[in-house]
Design a protein around this motif. Structure first.
Motif, PDB file in Angstrom:
ATOM      1  N   GLU A 126     -15.122  25.757 -37.273  1.00  0.00           N
ATOM      2  CA  GLU A 126     -14.115  25.053 -37.064  1.00  0.00           C
ATOM      3  C   GLU A 126     -14.091  23.722 -37.822  1.00  0.00           C
ATOM      4  O   GLU A 126     -15.125  23.295 -38.152  1.00  0.00           O
ATOM      5  N   PRO A 127     -12.972  23.306 -38.347  1.00  0.00           N
ATOM      6  CA  PRO A 127     -13.207  22.231 -39.130  1.00  0.00           C
ATOM      7  C   PRO A 127     -13.319  20.869 -38.229  1.00  0.00           C
ATOM      8  O   PRO A 127     -13.171  20.929 -37.056  1.00  0.00           O
ATOM      9  N   ASN A 128     -14.006  19.863 -39.103  1.00  0.00           N
ATOM     10  CA  ASN A 128     -14.207  18.670 -38.050  1.00  0.00           C
ATOM     11  C   ASN A 128     -15.009  18.864 -37.047  1.00  0.00           C
ATOM     12  O   ASN A 128     -15.047  18.157 -36.058  1.00  0.00           O
ATOM     13  N   THR A 129     -16.164  19.665 -37.250  1.00  0.00           N
ATOM     14  CA  THR A 129     -17.127  19.948 -36.160  1.00  0.00           C
ATOM     15  C   THR A 129     -18.081  18.839 -36.223  1.00  0.00           C
ATOM     16  O   THR A 129     -18.706  18.298 -37.193  1.00  0.00           O
ATOM     17  N   ARG A 130     -18.522  18.245 -34.818  1.00  0.00           N
ATOM     18  CA  ARG A 130     -19.431  17.111 -34.586  1.00  0.00           C
ATOM     19  C   ARG A 130     -20.620  17.612 -33.718  1.00  0.00           C
ATOM     20  O   ARG A 130     -20.242  18.179 -32.838  1.00  0.00           O
ATOM     21  N   VAL A 131     -21.882  17.596 -34.287  1.00  0.00           N
ATOM     22  CA  VAL A 131     -22.909  17.876 -33.439  1.00  0.00           C
ATOM     23  C   VAL A 131     -23.696  16.693 -33.155  1.00  0.00           C
ATOM     24  O   VAL A 131     -24.279  15.951 -34.221  1.00  0.00           O
ATOM     25  N   ILE A 132     -24.249  16.652 -31.985  1.00  0.00           N
ATOM     26  CA  ILE A 132     -25.295  15.608 -31.528  1.00  0.00           C
ATOM     27  C   ILE A 132     -26.508  16.009 -31.425  1.00  0.00           C
ATOM     28  O   ILE A 132     -26.723  17.216 -30.871  1.00  0.00           O
ATOM     29  N   TYR A 133     -27.629  15.412 -31.965  1.00  0.00           N
ATOM     30  CA  TYR A 133     -28.991  16.049 -31.824  1.00  0.00           C
ATOM     31  C   TYR A 133     -29.853  14.812 -31.216  1.00  0.00           C
ATOM     32  O   TYR A 133     -29.861  13.757 -31.640  1.00  0.00           O
ATOM     33  N   LYS A 134     -30.443  15.087 -30.126  1.00  0.00           N
ATOM     34  CA  LYS A 134     -31.554  14.320 -29.687  1.00  0.00           C
ATOM     35  C   LYS A 134     -32.871  14.706 -30.221  1.00  0.00           C
ATOM     36  O   LYS A 134     -32.975  16.106 -30.115  1.00  0.00           O
ATOM     37  N   VAL A 135     -33.754  14.143 -30.467  1.00  0.00           N
ATOM     38  CA  VAL A 135     -34.986  14.289 -31.108  1.00  0.00           C
ATOM     39  C   VAL A 135     -36.117  13.684 -30.603  1.00  0.00           C
ATOM     40  O   VAL A 135     -36.153  12.526 -30.391  1.00  0.00           O
ATOM     41  N   ASP A 136     -37.257  14.306 -30.650  1.00  0.00           N
ATOM     42  CA  ASP A 136     -38.576  13.665 -30.044  1.00  0.00           C
ATOM     43  C   ASP A 136     -39.575  12.921 -31.084  1.00  0.00           C
ATOM     44  O   ASP A 136     -40.563  12.541 -30.826  1.00  0.00           O
ATOM     45  N   ALA A 137     -39.180  13.078 -32.204  1.00  0.00           N
ATOM     46  CA  ALA A 137     -39.775  12.409 -33.442  1.00  0.00           C
ATOM     47  C   ALA A 137     -38.928  11.788 -34.488  1.00  0.00           C
ATOM     48  O   ALA A 137     -37.785  12.568 -34.678  1.00  0.00           O
ATOM     49  N   HIS A 138     -39.253  10.715 -34.921  1.00  0.00           N
ATOM     50  CA  HIS A 138     -38.384  10.210 -36.128  1.00  0.00           C
ATOM     51  C   HIS A 138     -38.177  11.111 -37.252  1.00  0.00           C
ATOM     52  O   HIS A 138     -39.110  11.910 -37.644  1.00  0.00           O
ATOM     53  N   TYR A 139     -37.276  10.761 -38.025  1.00  0.00           N
ATOM     54  CA  TYR A 139     -37.057  11.632 -39.332  1.00  0.00           C
ATOM     55  C   TYR A 139     -38.214  11.385 -40.224  1.00  0.00           C
ATOM     56  O   TYR A 139     -38.542  10.085 -40.453  1.00  0.00           O
ATOM     57  N   SER A 140     -38.600  12.218 -41.090  1.00  0.00           N
ATOM     58  CA  SER A 140     -39.802  12.091 -41.959  1.00  0.00           C
ATOM     59  C   SER A 140     -39.527  12.837 -43.203  1.00  0.00           C
ATOM     60  O   SER A 140     -39.479  14.071 -43.113  1.00  0.00           O
ATOM     61  N   PRO A 141     -38.775  12.174 -44.167  1.00  0.00           N
ATOM     62  CA  PRO A 141     -38.514  12.810 -45.308  1.00  0.00           C
ATOM     63  C   PRO A 141     -39.580  13.466 -46.015  1.00  0.00           C
ATOM     64  O   PRO A 141     -39.523  14.556 -46.860  1.00  0.00           O
ATOM     65  N   GLN A 142     -40.911  12.912 -45.934  1.00  0.00           N
ATOM     66  CA  GLN A 142     -42.155  13.342 -46.510  1.00  0.00           C
ATOM     67  C   GLN A 142     -42.450  14.800 -45.846  1.00  0.00           C
ATOM     68  O   GLN A 142     -43.173  15.747 -46.710  1.00  0.00           O
TER      69      GLN A 142
END
Length: 192
Positions: A126-142
């Motif tokens: 559907e258009p304009n879909t919003r998803v919420i994520y809870k995560v247990d580790a911080h974002y790591s681009p590496q």
């Protein structure tokens, strides 16, 4: 809280109890102590993310963060509808390279728990879909990895009929083949 174990070990649908009255409704979307008691999984939220996808057929994924920064996720659709695809990449797992697709929408309160050791992605329906994520580790681009959503070794059923215009980020469009992944995940059964 209702827990439904899906076909890949550790993958679960988590549906909170909803209390309704004349004012509307209330639900406790996540309770760390209750989640651990019911599932045996120690999941501590350190970051909450939200993605907004303007177009139908936006594909995000397949993504994972490699150890030591691996993430487990608990996600829900705040608005719209998605087809979620999860792939077990834990070496030694009885379902290694098995995949599951699950439809989630804002019409229910179901949340998908994706353990560490899984690739994860979704297609908006559907258009304009919003998803919420809870995560247990911080974002790591590496340590983040993006695998092509249509990698033939993975067999995700995106329920595409052909001819759809797909919307992907450059990172996802240029994602690597699963065969090239520096996969450090191994299967460890959860004891409850």
């Amino acid at each position: 809280m209702e827990i439904e174990h899906l076909d890949l070990p550790g993958l679960m649908l988590v549906t909170p109890r909803v209390f309704e009255d004349g004012r509307g409704s209330f639900s406790e979307m996540f309770n760390e102590r209750e989640f651990q008691r019911r599932t045996g999984v120690d999941f501590r939220v350190v970051q909450v993310n939200r993605s907004v996808s303007a177009q139908i057929n936006t594909i995000r994924g397949l993504h994972a963060q490699m150890p030591p920064d691996a993430q487990a996720k608990l996600l829900r659709v705040e608005h719209g509808r998605i087809l979620d695809c999860v792939v077990d990449i834990r070496r030694g797992s009885p379902t290694y390279l098995g995949s599951v697709t699950v439809e989630l929408s804002d019409e229910d309160d179901a949340q998908l728990f994706v353990p560490k050791g899984f690739l994860h992605g979704f297609r908006t329906m559907e258009p304009n879909t919003r998803v919420i994520y809870k995560v247990d580790a911080h974002y790591s681009p590496q340590t983040e990895r993006s695998i092509r959503f249509d990698d033939v070794d993975l067999g995700c059923d995106w329920q595409l009929v052909g001819g759809e215009e797909l919307y992907l980020s450059d990172k996802d469009r240029d994602g690597m083949a699963f065969a090239d992944l520096d996969n450090a995940f191994t299967y460890q059964p959860v004891r409850m």
